[in-house]
Design an enzyme around this catalytic site. Sequence first.
Site, PDB file in Angstrom:
ATOM      1  N   ALA A 143     -61.267 -13.174 -20.971  1.00  0.00           N
ATOM      2  CA  ALA A 143     -60.169 -12.542 -21.690  1.00  0.00           C
ATOM      3  C   ALA A 143     -59.297 -13.633 -22.288  1.00  0.00           C
ATOM      4  O   ALA A 143     -59.353 -14.791 -21.867  1.00  0.00           O
ATOM      5  CB  ALA A 143     -59.368 -11.695 -20.714  1.00  0.00           C
ATOM      6  N   GLY A 160     -64.082 -12.125 -18.213  1.00  0.00           N
ATOM      7  CA  GLY A 160     -64.492 -11.043 -19.109  1.00  0.00           C
ATOM      8  C   GLY A 160     -65.804 -11.348 -19.822  1.00  0.00           C
ATOM      9  O   GLY A 160     -66.548 -10.431 -20.182  1.00  0.00           O
TER      10      GLY A 160
HETATM   11  N1  T1G Z   1     -57.907 -17.671 -23.167  1.00  0.00           N
HETATM   12  C1  T1G Z   1     -57.205 -18.318 -24.114  1.00  0.00           C
HETATM   13  N2  T1G Z   1     -57.366 -19.617 -24.404  1.00  0.00           N
HETATM   14  C2  T1G Z   1     -58.297 -20.272 -23.720  1.00  0.00           C
HETATM   15  C3  T1G Z   1     -59.081 -19.662 -22.718  1.00  0.00           C
HETATM   16  C4  T1G Z   1     -58.865 -18.294 -22.452  1.00  0.00           C
HETATM   17  N3  T1G Z   1     -59.569 -17.627 -21.529  1.00  0.00           N
HETATM   18  N4  T1G Z   1     -59.928 -20.584 -22.203  1.00  0.00           N
HETATM   19  C5  T1G Z   1     -59.681 -21.722 -22.867  1.00  0.00           C
HETATM   20  N5  T1G Z   1     -58.691 -21.540 -23.779  1.00  0.00           N
HETATM   21  C6  T1G Z   1     -58.169 -22.524 -24.734  1.00  0.00           C
HETATM   22  C7  T1G Z   1     -57.498 -23.705 -24.039  1.00  0.00           C
HETATM   23  O1  T1G Z   1     -56.132 -23.435 -23.793  1.00  0.00           O
HETATM   24  C8  T1G Z   1     -57.673 -24.798 -25.078  1.00  0.00           C
HETATM   25  O2  T1G Z   1     -56.714 -24.573 -26.097  1.00  0.00           O
HETATM   26  C9  T1G Z   1     -59.041 -24.493 -25.669  1.00  0.00           C
HETATM   27  O3  T1G Z   1     -59.287 -23.100 -25.372  1.00  0.00           O
HETATM   28  C10 T1G Z   1     -60.175 -25.322 -25.097  1.00  0.00           C
HETATM   29  O4  T1G Z   1     -60.150 -25.219 -23.688  1.00  0.00           O
HETATM   30  C11 T1G Z   1     -60.650  -9.079 -17.881  1.00  0.00           C
HETATM   31  C12 T1G Z   1     -59.021 -11.034 -16.501  1.00  0.00           C
HETATM   32  C13 T1G Z   1     -64.400 -22.243 -21.187  1.00  0.00           C
HETATM   33  C14 T1G Z   1     -64.947 -23.998 -19.477  1.00  0.00           C
HETATM   34  O5  T1G Z   1     -60.410 -18.547 -16.846  1.00  0.00           O
HETATM   35  O6  T1G Z   1     -62.571 -22.623 -18.008  1.00  0.00           O
HETATM   36  O7  T1G Z   1     -61.496 -12.892 -18.280  1.00  0.00           O
HETATM   37  O8  T1G Z   1     -55.496 -26.696 -26.015  1.00  0.00           O
HETATM   38  O9  T1G Z   1     -59.873 -27.664 -23.147  1.00  0.00           O
HETATM   39  O10 T1G Z   1     -63.057 -28.255 -21.599  1.00  0.00           O
HETATM   40  O11 T1G Z   1     -61.735  -9.944 -15.968  1.00  0.00           O
HETATM   41  O12 T1G Z   1     -61.713 -23.501 -21.272  1.00  0.00           O
HETATM   42  O13 T1G Z   1     -57.309 -26.359 -27.703  1.00  0.00           O
HETATM   43  O14 T1G Z   1     -55.147 -25.091 -27.885  1.00  0.00           O
HETATM   44  O15 T1G Z   1     -60.489 -25.978 -21.361  1.00  0.00           O
HETATM   45  O16 T1G Z   1     -64.515 -27.150 -23.377  1.00  0.00           O
HETATM   46  C15 T1G Z   1     -61.211 -15.963 -17.281  1.00  0.00           C
HETATM   47  C16 T1G Z   1     -60.906 -20.526 -18.751  1.00  0.00           C
HETATM   48  C17 T1G Z   1     -60.065 -15.312 -17.994  1.00  0.00           C
HETATM   49  C18 T1G Z   1     -61.833 -19.414 -18.577  1.00  0.00           C
HETATM   50  C19 T1G Z   1     -64.167 -24.646 -21.802  1.00  0.00           C
HETATM   51  N6  T1G Z   1     -61.644 -17.108 -18.015  1.00  0.00           N
HETATM   52  N7  T1G Z   1     -61.438 -21.553 -19.617  1.00  0.00           N
HETATM   53  O17 T1G Z   1     -63.708 -25.901 -21.366  1.00  0.00           O
HETATM   54  O18 T1G Z   1     -62.140 -26.577 -23.253  1.00  0.00           O
HETATM   55  S1  T1G Z   1     -59.489 -13.909 -17.145  1.00  0.00           S
HETATM   56  C20 T1G Z   1     -61.223 -18.333 -17.738  1.00  0.00           C
HETATM   57  C21 T1G Z   1     -62.203 -22.566 -19.169  1.00  0.00           C
HETATM   58  C22 T1G Z   1     -60.550 -12.694 -17.575  1.00  0.00           C
HETATM   59  C23 T1G Z   1     -61.244 -10.280 -17.232  1.00  0.00           C
HETATM   60  C24 T1G Z   1     -60.298 -11.338 -17.071  1.00  0.00           C
HETATM   61  C25 T1G Z   1     -62.572 -23.628 -20.156  1.00  0.00           C
HETATM   62  C26 T1G Z   1     -64.005 -23.628 -20.633  1.00  0.00           C
HETATM   63  P1  T1G Z   1     -56.134 -25.766 -26.992  1.00  0.00           P
HETATM   64  P2  T1G Z   1     -60.610 -26.441 -22.770  1.00  0.00           P
HETATM   65  P3  T1G Z   1     -63.404 -27.068 -22.413  1.00  0.00           P
END
Ligand code: T1G
Length: 685
Positions: free
Chosen positions: A61, A100
């Site tokens: 998400a 998500g």
């Molecule tokens: N939402 C919004 N922005 C995100 C994002 C996300 N989920 N994940 C990353 N970003 C932005 C981050 O702030 C950065 O922005 C850029 O993307 C690159 O990230 C309904 C409740 C996928 C392994 O927790 O683990 O789904 O600084 O530097 O090293 O059940 O990002 O460039 O402006 O980390 O290549 C669950 C979190 C959400 C995933 C990639 N998902 N992300 O790593 O890049 S809850 C997460 C990561 C959910 C549902 C629910 C990593 C990555 P900027 P980065 P990276």
Amino acid sequence: MTVTIIRENAIAVVTVDNPPVNALSQTLRQALVDAVAELDADAAVRAVVLICAGRTFIAGADVSEFGKPPQPPHLPDVVASIESAKKPWVAAIHGSALGGGLEVALGCAYRVAVPSASLGLPEVKLGIIPGAGGTVRLPRLIAPAAAVDLVTSGNPVGAKKAVALGLIDAVIDGDLRSGAIAFANDVAEKPLPQPISRRAVPLVDAGFWENAEKAVAAKAKREAAPLKALASIRNASETNFADAMAFERETFLELRGSSQAAALRHVFFAERAAPRPPELTGVAPRGIRSAAVIGGGTMGAGIAAALRDACLPVVLVERDTAAVERGLANIHAIYEGSVKRGRMMQAVADERMAGVIGGDDYGLLADTDLVIEAVFEDLSVKRAVFAKLSDICRSDAVLATNTSYLDPRLIGEGLAQPERFLGLHFFSPAHVMKLLEIVPTETTAPEVLATGFALARLLGKVPVRAGICDGFIGNRIVKVTRAQAERLLLSGATPSAVDAAMRAFGLPMGPFEAQDLGGLDIAAFQRKAARTRGETPFAPVAERLCAIERYGQKSGGGWYDYQSGDRTPKPSETVVAIIAEVAAGRPQRAWDEMSITDAIILPMVNEATRILEERVALRSADIDLVKIHGYGFPRWRGGPMHYAEARGLAEVVAVLDRLAAEGLAEPPCEGLRRPAERRHAISPS
Ligand code: T1G
Ligand code: NAD
């Protein structure tokens, strides 16, 4: 366009392109629902491949939408529409399928992935639980124990393990798109598999849930989400799909608005912002292909291991051949420890060790890109090291000191090409602790500073820029923690009450236990140095303990007594007597848990605010990262600055004023008072 559809004969390829990580924004959710409708209506399409452009599959998400009211279509409905599609959807996964993103994949009839892909439900790390069927579909697809593990830990699994668990159907070697299309062509011939939502959860052994609850509670401590996630999986295994989905959604929405979730979101974005400070935008770092460490003691060995873990070849330079052997043995012990704990294969440990060259000849450093000094904390020893490095290293090599308290400007004085010099302050154990304080001097070139940040990325560390002062950001705040802890003792609290309160707050250890573990002599040495600078450090009881050589666990006693071979702290009569002597004549009061934590945490916030005012730290979130990644501050509290904001600055100022009036803390600084007054003035009465 967030979603494009291309037909490859009977297979439709739905490509999601929503940089940077294909997060499920409202537009993307709508586009997916529209794609299902369009492809259901297209008789020429027999199966669908769902694939993503860019570096990753859908990473979850959109976390930045969490503070806002949810907009339709809601994700559970998106997943349900994919699951009820008339044709089989095949999720083709590269990078990460998280949160998500994995839930969308669970809506698909099949899942395939490249070998390097990882899959997980990290929601608990954001203080929430999966909100689109993760806790409900997962135990219907994989063994309940594995589902519990994935959901309550938030840790992802790789593709190989995912196949073994039954989470994905195949690993695709080679090109993912063509492999997935071939897979889709195959399954298009078969009847649609039963949707996961209609499958039953396998029965579990008696006591399974109770045991899981105990294990999760013990790990989670005061974090709410892991136990709530477990409750949702348990519920999903004991009720029908629709009721389970409703229960999951309700819990998800409740947690989404919680203070723990807000704190964890704050840390999430702070961590992602830290490696790319805006002031270094466009500054290219120097290349780091080889590294060296001077000094193979506690820190040098840990730093060498951290460098090796990032696959850099490492040279370790020590004073003489015997010291070289000791240094190499220290690194070896780190890897042996990892092997013993089952965290590393012996072959990997051997390969890491094989990449370290030890020697006492600085000539080994003539062509090294980065040299990190970690010798004794002694200005003249360090200066002598840099004088040699100045002569021998390439003029563009980056030269760094790991000093804790000395002024880097004095260490690097006289260096040829001073623009290549900076402080890189690692934390012990350096191969484990995530914090890296990066300390430029006035002469450090921007690209050398950028190299510090690039190194942090390479090592998987959290970089924070710190200005020069005694202790930089982290250790300067620790001095306040310790002084406050002693003030508490002198006004009626005991070491064990203080430690227990700090543990209850969420720290892994209280200030006195921590000093006993690390040794009281180190801080005594620093206070001595501070006094020679004309400062008046406050540690009257610690001074008395050091005077009778109670240095902590290593001398059999410090703030507590220890029986030999036992690290359990026992209250000490000797310490009680010393505290009573030092406290004689001071007013005594009763301290409860909350007032103890306030008397420690809020003065830390006060000092941190001064650190910001002096621009020793550039951003308040940086201070939060320092305390979380260097000192075990509970992540779910968001760090001290987030904690203070969440508590309300007016209240923080009021408590500090009260403590100051009793002589138990410094009064709040202007940097705290001003915003507190401003917010007070504009808030409705
Ligand atoms: N939402 C919004 N922005 C995100 C994002 C996300 N989920 N994940 C990353 N970003 C932005 C981050 O702030 C950065 O922005 C850029 O993307 C690159 O990230 C309904 C409740 C996928 C392994 O927790 O683990 O789904 O600084 O530097 O090293 O059940 O990002 O460039 O402006 O980390 O290549 C669950 C979190 C959400 C995933 C990639 N998902 N992300 O790593 O890049 S809850 C997460 C990561 C959910 C549902 C629910 C990593 C990555 P900027 P980065 P990276
Ligand atoms: P240590 O005493 O364990 O190791 C220092 C090593 O430096 C020894 O092995 C010694 O033989 C070697 N050495 C001394 N002079 C040398 C020289 N001229 N050439 C090559 N090697 C030499 O000390 P440590 O705890 O590893 O600390 C090292 C540095 O890291 C200090 O500046 C310290 O303040 C800093 N630091 C320590 C910690 C910590 O928790 N220990 C944390 C952060 C930073």
